[in-house]
Scaffold this active site. Structure first.
Site, PDB file in Angstrom:
ATOM      1  N   GLY A  47     -53.744   9.259  20.385  1.00 12.44           N
ATOM      2  CA  GLY A  47     -53.764   8.510  19.131  1.00 12.44           C
ATOM      3  C   GLY A  47     -54.672   7.309  19.259  1.00 12.44           C
ATOM      4  O   GLY A  47     -54.633   6.596  20.266  1.00 12.44           O
ATOM      5  N   ALA A  84     -53.536   1.804  15.515  1.00 11.26           N
ATOM      6  CA  ALA A  84     -53.096   0.469  15.954  1.00 11.26           C
ATOM      7  C   ALA A  84     -52.486   0.461  17.350  1.00 11.26           C
ATOM      8  O   ALA A  84     -52.969  -0.239  18.253  1.00 11.26           O
ATOM      9  CB  ALA A  84     -52.097  -0.085  14.943  1.00 11.26           C
ATOM     10  N   CYS A 123     -53.980   1.427   6.686  1.00 13.42           N
ATOM     11  CA  CYS A 123     -53.575   0.573   5.571  1.00 13.42           C
ATOM     12  C   CYS A 123     -54.741   0.305   4.620  1.00 13.42           C
ATOM     13  O   CYS A 123     -54.540  -0.080   3.482  1.00 13.42           O
ATOM     14  CB  CYS A 123     -53.051  -0.758   6.078  1.00 13.42           C
ATOM     15  N   ALA A 170     -48.978   7.818  20.945  1.00  4.54           N
ATOM     16  CA  ALA A 170     -49.120   6.950  19.773  1.00  4.54           C
ATOM     17  C   ALA A 170     -49.682   7.802  18.650  1.00  4.54           C
ATOM     18  O   ALA A 170     -50.741   7.537  18.105  1.00  4.54           O
ATOM     19  CB  ALA A 170     -50.034   5.765  20.104  1.00  4.54           C
ATOM     20  N   GLY A 228     -48.383   8.465  15.789  1.00  2.00           N
ATOM     21  CA  GLY A 228     -48.121   8.040  14.432  1.00  2.00           C
ATOM     22  C   GLY A 228     -47.253   9.025  13.665  1.00  2.00           C
ATOM     23  O   GLY A 228     -46.431   9.739  14.244  1.00  2.00           O
ATOM     24  N   THR A 241     -40.334   6.143  27.416  1.00  2.00           N
ATOM     25  CA  THR A 241     -39.442   7.162  26.856  1.00  2.00           C
ATOM     26  C   THR A 241     -38.409   7.540  27.909  1.00  2.00           C
ATOM     27  O   THR A 241     -38.369   6.952  28.995  1.00  2.00           O
ATOM     28  CB  THR A 241     -40.224   8.420  26.455  1.00  2.00           C
ATOM     29  N   SER A 242     -37.615   8.540  27.608  1.00  2.00           N
ATOM     30  CA  SER A 242     -36.598   8.951  28.570  1.00  2.00           C
ATOM     31  C   SER A 242     -37.232   9.576  29.808  1.00  2.00           C
ATOM     32  O   SER A 242     -36.572   9.783  30.807  1.00  2.00           O
ATOM     33  CB  SER A 242     -35.633   9.954  27.911  1.00  2.00           C
ATOM     34  N   ALA A 245     -44.189   5.525  24.502  1.00  2.00           N
ATOM     35  CA  ALA A 245     -44.501   5.796  23.108  1.00  2.00           C
ATOM     36  C   ALA A 245     -44.553   4.476  22.360  1.00  2.00           C
ATOM     37  O   ALA A 245     -43.845   3.528  22.699  1.00  2.00           O
ATOM     38  CB  ALA A 245     -43.458   6.715  22.498  1.00  2.00           C
ATOM     39  N   VAL A 281     -49.917  -6.507  -2.068  1.00  2.00           N
ATOM     40  CA  VAL A 281     -50.369  -7.132  -3.302  1.00  2.00           C
ATOM     41  C   VAL A 281     -50.395  -6.021  -4.341  1.00  2.00           C
ATOM     42  O   VAL A 281     -51.160  -5.070  -4.231  1.00  2.00           O
ATOM     43  CB  VAL A 281     -51.761  -7.759  -3.125  1.00  2.00           C
TER      44      VAL A 281
END
Lengths: 693, 155, 420, 183
Positions: free
Chosen positions: C7, C10, C42, C103, C105, C268-269, C275, C327
């Protein structure tokens, strides 16, 4: 381009120690304070932290910053790790064998061609008891003349005391101060120089000892004292003589002691007879009534002790001052009793005797004074020096010393770090740190404490003991005299030095705080010297006027060696040096922490600063007849007007890159005591331009 | 080199607001304190002196070391300069007010008409920021953390 | 050390930058199924609405991968193999790792919908989505946006900016159901309607209506609502919800609830697998329970924390705080923490001036601010979200003052603290 | 309940800075970082008065730093120790400018750092590192009540000698560090 993550901020700024590891016990060997320390090592065996040893009765866990700083000296980038040889101006790594062969070959050659006197040792930092012993044996076998710490630090004090009492050591341990009623501290900032032991003085004060500090600077010690007497620089002798005169005139001395244990009292009376307190007031700036009150206090508050420092020992008229003050203690009867005597960091355990067979002893073929050494080095009479220490920063006229050493045929430096002297050497040898060497350590408490080797050496470092033994082997000398370990060295020392015969290693380790010396047999120890009233002079008495053939006399510092003949117009100020808590000699300046704690500065009175035209932090060029250096101004009213003072440690090769303060002192000797001077030299000071940091 | 930033020492501030005026002038088109108020859109001071209680407080960007606004900015307009100041690239800003949402000092103001966030830029083109120069009480100190420590904390 | 990051949004980017800063020599590989520079999801609606150029969508410039020395690969990770410490790409290639960061998403989640196979139905998640919408929108007059969440409203805004008449259809009784309360939603709905949007709440699209064009291709002609109403449109944007992309760890041993469960170090486990971002289920700051908090600030923070721990610098994740800023039709709205208090718990402070589109609401529990909503004037919102984050007790008088002007918060003043 | 506290007696300090280095060593601080600083002060009264102003956290009962910290990185715990959490710290330095005792320090990593009263040592039953090395007992750690007695004793002793001193940090029941200050 900017960034979006500041990784520096993501790492933690602190990492508290965990205390799971074993702690090793040692004794700090920096200032002769004899503080017990505990060392914690990391998994690699490197020093992780240094703590005070709470079980050591002398410091009770308290320590100053210096032992904590040393780990960085040990592992810092300046440390010498292997032998090096200078080839065409740069150092190349060589083996110990190569180095020793070369030194041995040169050494033998110079002895043969130029005589033993063509080789000298400048050895203020040989190492622990093992190294000192081996060095002593080596010197006897080769006729090596050594210039140790004496000429630059202790000669005046040791010589005067030796002539007065027959022994150069301090007569009483610092711990005795709690038994005294009055403690006179002269020219000694023990709160900074022996901070770890200063609690003895505060404890004494708490128990009622009156602490009087006589100093030119308002020191930290003065701040903690009951009375601070600020005295004009270099006028201690006048004060001492006036005290003597007043005590004698008013019958305040101890007549029994004087008649039973002293010689030359009448002559002393005569020497000081014209020194009235009025005259002293004019010279010293100390009001007559203060001097008289002090004399009365000294006479009534008994027992009393004297603690002298470099502020009175390393000056150009030191001998007379020391003579006067120590003579004063003698006629007051303040010798040999609990809570009396003279505290000093000179604590000789005495030398060895009858170790070397007479036919193996080689006598030096010439003798020269420490001040003559410069000339002889410059003129080629000296061919080779063996350096243990850093004379190019610690000896006066450092620039001249450096030049003289650079001009020699062959220079060997056995050193901890690449300092100002080592860079001039032809052969640089790595020395062990005191934590890497076991030995018996004497201290200001007049005890011997045994310290084990605490950390392993990490490179090819060798102690002085090993170095001199191996060198003697290579030179074809009788190396069977040499011990081969710290432990065997101590056994040998005990056999040949009756002052320590009774002090076995086991006994030192088993006795908290160590064993007082002299101690000729097991079971006995002498806490203080001369308790039996017998002095070590030939007469067995205090030789009150035996210091010199000439009478005890006051010489104005401006007329004394180093300053006489100089124009007051040209050099209107006096320049001196003072020590601070974060440094000891030149060793500590290689530590990051010491570096953070202390930066070079020159202290001056606000009005002096105004005259020179500098503000706090501005650069000041201080000039003397010997040279000039630049320092940052530190403006303080704790020094008198016209008096400048700086720390003496820094070197050009050190992280500070600061020319040593000793550059400013010409080669001059205290005529009575014999010390090279490193205080109170006439100087000029000018704003150097440019702002300080 | 380490970050140079503004330190506001509230006990020295007497609320004269000279810093605000200096900031306004500096960040105005006209560069005139007489004209700024008439400008359209009107410039906003990036330092605001408030008196919430008995003492004054200057709301101004603290140039945090580990800034929430940099992490919250979804356009990459907020970023660290190589020295470590937090600077705001207004070209990239879209006016989403994410930075305003997280700045715990309220030091970022929304310019609603321009759809841009606005905050202290330390006036890097000046020798010292005009707000500092105008502060007669030395309640604003501009410098590195070391300088602050030497000159203010160790004072 | 070989770091693998799946990923490049961000969380992935912040993790990569953190690792690079802490471990300059580590080998970092990033895998993404999108062949482009890291960009901000975004911002896709801004791009759609032509408010910004494509260039501005990217959060890092062209030199990003080369300057940071990141090996960037395009690929879709099918499976994570825990035992061999490798991941399998859809190309069949295997990539090994020492430390892995997931990552990935989330992706739009679309429930079955009658008639959904035809042209003119879009999602708005990726840049490619936005590009497709923008291109299609050129021939569109009216559109229906399914979903009145943030993605839906922003997508609607983008289309509106292009001059398309937009109907927003939301199944909930209010817009932004997860982020704000009913009152503030009313303001927004009114503002949207004033701007020409049609907003239908409590409403569902039951069927997509299509018509065949001259070439025989089916395309959207309208929607049928559960109310029976038909709305003609040429385009539909589906924005009803998202789901974390957790498929790649199924059957791998990595614990998954809704998202991938992570501990305070974002691990993670399974050891060495981390993650972060929208896929991770990390602890919530206020409740302490694990939840997915799919917002930009949480993703970057989690990425940073994961990067630190992957590079061997211990750092704890402090917990997510639900915060949102948007906004909508020119009205700024910021919320943080709880937007509604359960009945009977705590107290609420409110300021409401409907005609000015001004609304503020503070949720207070045990003397602590636990949530806030600001509509209209949002200056100083961070002070309030900061107070929620800090979980400090706040004097009610101060809160009353801050209801008017948050910047007047006196907590920073030495003499004014704590409300004594 | 018996409370522990530290007494810092400026009047005794000899400026050896042992405490500073001990603190640095104990807490593993980077070069350039300090939690405890000693500043030399000189005043001209009837004569020169010199004292050493030591700055380190006083672990106030009502810490300003905790109040001003926007993210709650500074917390005063049940045990009375005010502890700063590096992970939460933003590095905004508001605590630095707000602390009335100049005890918050800016670290080289840009965040702040402060004295923890060597909480890790206290947990092992040891006194703080600065206390353990101080050669003149200018820093003492012990039972709060006993220390208060000791402090008041020192105070009256100093006053009889004509020094202007006062004691800070006694008013609040749980302020962990008391200061005997020369004024």
């Amino acid at each position: 381009m900017g960034s979006y993550v500041r990784t520096r901020a993501l790492t933690s700024s602190s990492e508290p120690l965990d205390h799971d590891e074993e702690l090793r016990t040692s004794i700090c060997c920096l200032c002769n304070g004899g503080c017990g320390i505990k060392i914690s090592l990391d998994q690699e065996g490197k020093i992780k932290a240094v703590f005070g040893d709470p079980e050591n009765p002398y410091n009770k866990g308290k320590i100053c910053s210096k032992p904590m700083e040393i780990a960085q000296t040990l592992y810092g980038p300046y440390r010498v790790r292997y032998p090096m040889k200078k080839v065409n101006g740069t150092f190349e790594r060589i083996s110990w064998d190569e180095a020793l062969d070369l030194i041995a070959q040169k050494y033998n050659q110079y002895i043969k061609e130029n005589g033993t006197g063509s080789i000298v040792g400048i050895t203020s930092k040989i190492g622990g008891s093992y190294s000192k012993l081996a060095h002593g044996i080596f010197s006897e076998l080769t006729g090596l003349v050594n210039y140790g710490t004496g000429p630059i630090c202790t000669d005046s004090e040791a010589n005067v005391r030796k002539k007065l009492f027959g022994d150069g050591s301090g007569t009483s341990p610092l711990s005795d101060v709690v038994n005294s009623k009055i403690l006179l501290i002269v020219g000694n900032n023990t709160a900074q120089t022996k901070a770890g032991q200063f609690h003895w003085i505060t404890e004494a004060k708490r128990r009622g000892t009156r602490v009087v500090v006589i100093d030119t600077r308002f020191t930290e010690t003065a701040q903690a004292a009951d009375l601070f007497i600020q005295i004009r620089p270099g006028t201690d002798a006048a004060l001492g003589m006036a005290l003597l005169n007043y005590v004698i005139k008013n019958g305040l001395y101890d007549p029994t002691f004087v008649s039973k244990h002293t010689n030359g009292f009448e002559k002393l009376v005569q020497d000081v007879s014209t020194f009235t307190t009025k005259r002293a007031e004019e010279i010293t700036g100390v009001p007559q009534n203060v001097i008289e009150k002090l004399a009365q206090d000294l006479a009534t508050l008994k027992p009393g002790m004297l603690f002298e420092g470099r502020g009175i020992v390393c000056v150009n008229n030191a001998g007379a001052s020391l003579w006067a003050f120590e003579g004063l203690m003698a006629i007051l009867g303040n010798i040999g009793k609990p809570g009396s005597g003279i505290i000093s960091h000179i604590n000789n355990t005495g030398g060895i005797s009858n170790l070397i067979q007479p036919n193996d002893v080689m006598k030096p073929d010439r003798k020269r004074s420490s001040s003559a050494l410069y000339k002889d080095m410059e003129e080629g009479d000296v061919k080779m020096v063996l350096i243990s220490g850093n004379p190019c920063a610690t000896w006066p006229d450092s620039a001249r010393m450096s030049k003289a050493i650079e001009g020699l045929d062959f220079v060997v430096s056995h050193t901890l770090v690449m300092d100002d002297s080592a860079v001039l050497a032809d052969i640089v040898l790595p020395a062990t740190h005191w934590l890497e060497e076991a030995g018996a350590q004497p201290s200001v408490h007049r005890v011997l404490q045994w310290k084990n080797k605490t950390v392993e050496i990490r490179g090819e470092e060798k102690s002085g003991g090993d170095f001199y033994r191996l060198l003697a082997e290579r030179m074809g000398l009788n190396s069977s005299y040499f011990p081969d370990s710290s432990e065997s060295a101590w056994e040998l020392e005990r056999k040949h030095n009756k002052n320590v015969t009774g002090i076995s290693r086991e006994r030192m380790l088993a006795t908290p705080g160590g064993v007082h010396f002299p101690c000729s047999e097991i079971g006995k120890e002498n806490v203080r010297l001369f308790a039996n009233g017998v002095f070590k002079t030939s007469s067995g008495k205090v030789e009150l006027t035996g210091v010199s053939d000439a009478p005890l006399d006051y010489v104005d510092t401006f007329d004394a060696p180093g300053n006489n003949g100089l124009s007051r117009e040209e050099f209107p100020y006096l320049f001196s040096t003072n020590k601070v808590a974060s440094h000891y000699h030149t060793e500590c300046q290689y530590s990051d922490w010491a570096n953070e704690m202390e930066q070079p500065y020159v202290e001056m009175h606000p009005l002096t600063a105004l005259e020179i035209g500098v503000k706090e932090g501005d650069k000041v060029r201080v000039e003397t007849v010997a040279g000039s250096i630049v320092l940052a101004a530190k403006i303080t009213q704790s020094v008198p007007r016209g008096f400048l003072s700086t720390q003496p440690y820094f070197g050009l090769q050190s992280p500070y890159r600061q020319a040593p303060a000793n550059t400013l002192f010409p080669v001059a000797t205290d005529p009575v005591g014999g010390n090279l001077i490193s205080k109170n030299i006439m100087c000029n000071a000018k704003a150097e331009g440019g702002q300080g940091s | 080199m380490r970050v140079q930033k503004l330190f506001f020492i509230s006990k020295r501030c007497d609320g004269c607001r000279a810093c605000e005026v200096a900031c306004l002038e500096k960040h105005s088109q006209s560069q005139s304190i007489f004209m700024t108020k008439m400008e359209q859109p009107s410039p906003q001071p990036r330092i605001k002196v408030k008196r919430p209680g008995n003492q004054y407080w200057a709301t101004v960007c603290q140039h945090c070391t580990d800034s929430m606004c940099v992490r919250a900015c979804m356009t990459g307009a907020m970023q660290y300069s190589p020295e470590g100041e937090v600077f705001h690239n207004t070209n990239k800003c879209v006016g989403c007010w994410m930075c305003i949402m997280v700045c715990p000092f309220g030091a970022i103001a929304p310019l609603n008409e321009a759809k841009k966030a606005s905050k202290c830029d330390l006036c890097k083109d000046e020798k010292i920021p005009p707000c500092v120069a105008s502060c007669s009480r030395q309640a604003l100190f501009y410098g590195t953390p070391e300088e602050y420590e030497m000159k203010v904390a160790g004072d | 050390m070989r770091y693998l990051i799946i990923g490049n949004s961000a969380a992935g980017v912040f993790a990569a930058e953190t690792i690079r800063g802490l471990d300059p020599d580590g080998q970092i590989t990033m895998i993404s199924n999108e062949d482009c520079l890291p960009y901000s999801r975004c911002l896709t609606s801004y791009y759609l609405g032509n408010e910004i150029s494509e260039e501005m969508v990217y959060i890092r410039d062209k030199a990003f991968y080369t300057e940071t020395g990141i090996d960037f690969q395009v690929g879709y990770v099918v499976r994570v193999d825990v035992d061999s410490k490798s991941v399998l790409l859809d190309s069949g290639e295997k990539v090994t790792y020492d430390k892995l960061l997931i990552a990935t998403g989330s992706s739009p989640f679309n429930p079955p919908l009658e008639g959904s196979g035809i042209e003119g139905i879009f999602e708005l998640r990726t840049l490619d989505d936005a590009k497709a919408v923008a291109e299609f929108a050129l021939k569109v007059k009216s559109a229906v946006v399914m979903g009145a969440g943030l993605v839906g409203l922003k997508g609607a805004h983008g289309l509106h900016e292009l001059g398309i008449s937009v109907t927003i259809v939301g199944s909930a009784p209010q817009v932004l159901r997860h982020s704000i309360d009913v009152e503030s939603a009313e303001i927004l709905t009114r503002r949207l309607e004033e701007d020409g949007y049609r907003v239908l709440l409590n409403t569902k699209v039951t069927k997509v209506l299509g018509e065949e064009d001259a070439d025989g291709r089916m395309s959207v002609s309208g929607v049928l609502l559960n109310t029976g109403e038909q709305i003609p449109c040429q385009m539909i944007i589906r924005a009803v919800g998202v789901r974390p992309n957790v498929k790649l760890v199924s059957d791998s041993g990595v614990s998954v609830n809704y998202g991938i469960i992570v501990d305070d170090e974002m691990q993670t486990s399974v050891k060495d697998i981390y993650a972060a971002g929208d896929v991770a289920e990390a602890s919530d700051l206020l409740s302490g329970e694990k939840s997915v908090n799919a917002i930009w600030p949480s993703a970057t923070e989690q990425g940073t924390v994961a990067g630190c721990n992957m590079a061997g610098v211990k750092r704890k994740y402090l917990g997510s705080l639900a915060v949102n800023s948007a906004v909508i039709s020119g009205v700024g709205i910021i919320s943080a923490g709880l937007v509604n208090l359960p009945p009977g718990e705590g107290s609420v402070l409110r300021a409401y001036e409907p005609n000015k589109n001004f609304y503020r609401k503070f949720m207070i529990k045990d003397g602590r601010l636990v949530g806030m909503i600001m509509v209209g004037d949002i200056e100083g919102a961070g002070i309030l979200s900061g107070l929620i984050r800090k979980r400090a007790k706040v004097d009610p008088n101060y809160l009353n003052k801050m209801l008017v002007n948050p910047i007047e918060y006196p907590g920073y003043l030495p003499v004014e603290r704590g409300g004594q | 309940m018996s409370q522990h506290a530290m007494l810092v007696d400026e009047s005794r300090c000899i400026g050896c800075k042992s405490c500073t280095v001990a603190c640095k060593q104990e807490n593993g601080l980077q070069t350039g970082d300090w939690w405890l600083r000693v500043w030399r002060r000189e005043q001209l009264k009837d004569h020169l008065v010199r004292y050493y102003n030591t700055q380190s956290c006083r672990h106030c009962a009502d810490p300003v730093c905790q109040a001003v910290c926007p993210v709650g990185a500074i917390q005063r715990g049940e045990d009375g120790l005010v502890i700063q959490d590096d992970a939460k710290c933003l590095g905004c330095h508001v605590c630095v400018t707000s602390c009335p005792h100049n005890a918050m320090r800016i670290m080289t990593n840009g965040k702040v750092g402060k004295c923890t009263l060597c909480s890790h040592r206290l947990a092992r039953g040891k006194e703080p590192a600065c206390v353990s090395v101080c050669p003149v007992n200018s820093r003492v750690y012990g039972e709060r009540e006993e220390l208060l007695l000791e402090a008041n004793k020192r105070l009256s002793e100093l006053r009889t000698k004509g020094l202007r001193v006062h004691l800070e940090g006694t008013e609040k029941e749980q302020t962990a560090v008391m200061y005997l200050l020369v004024t």
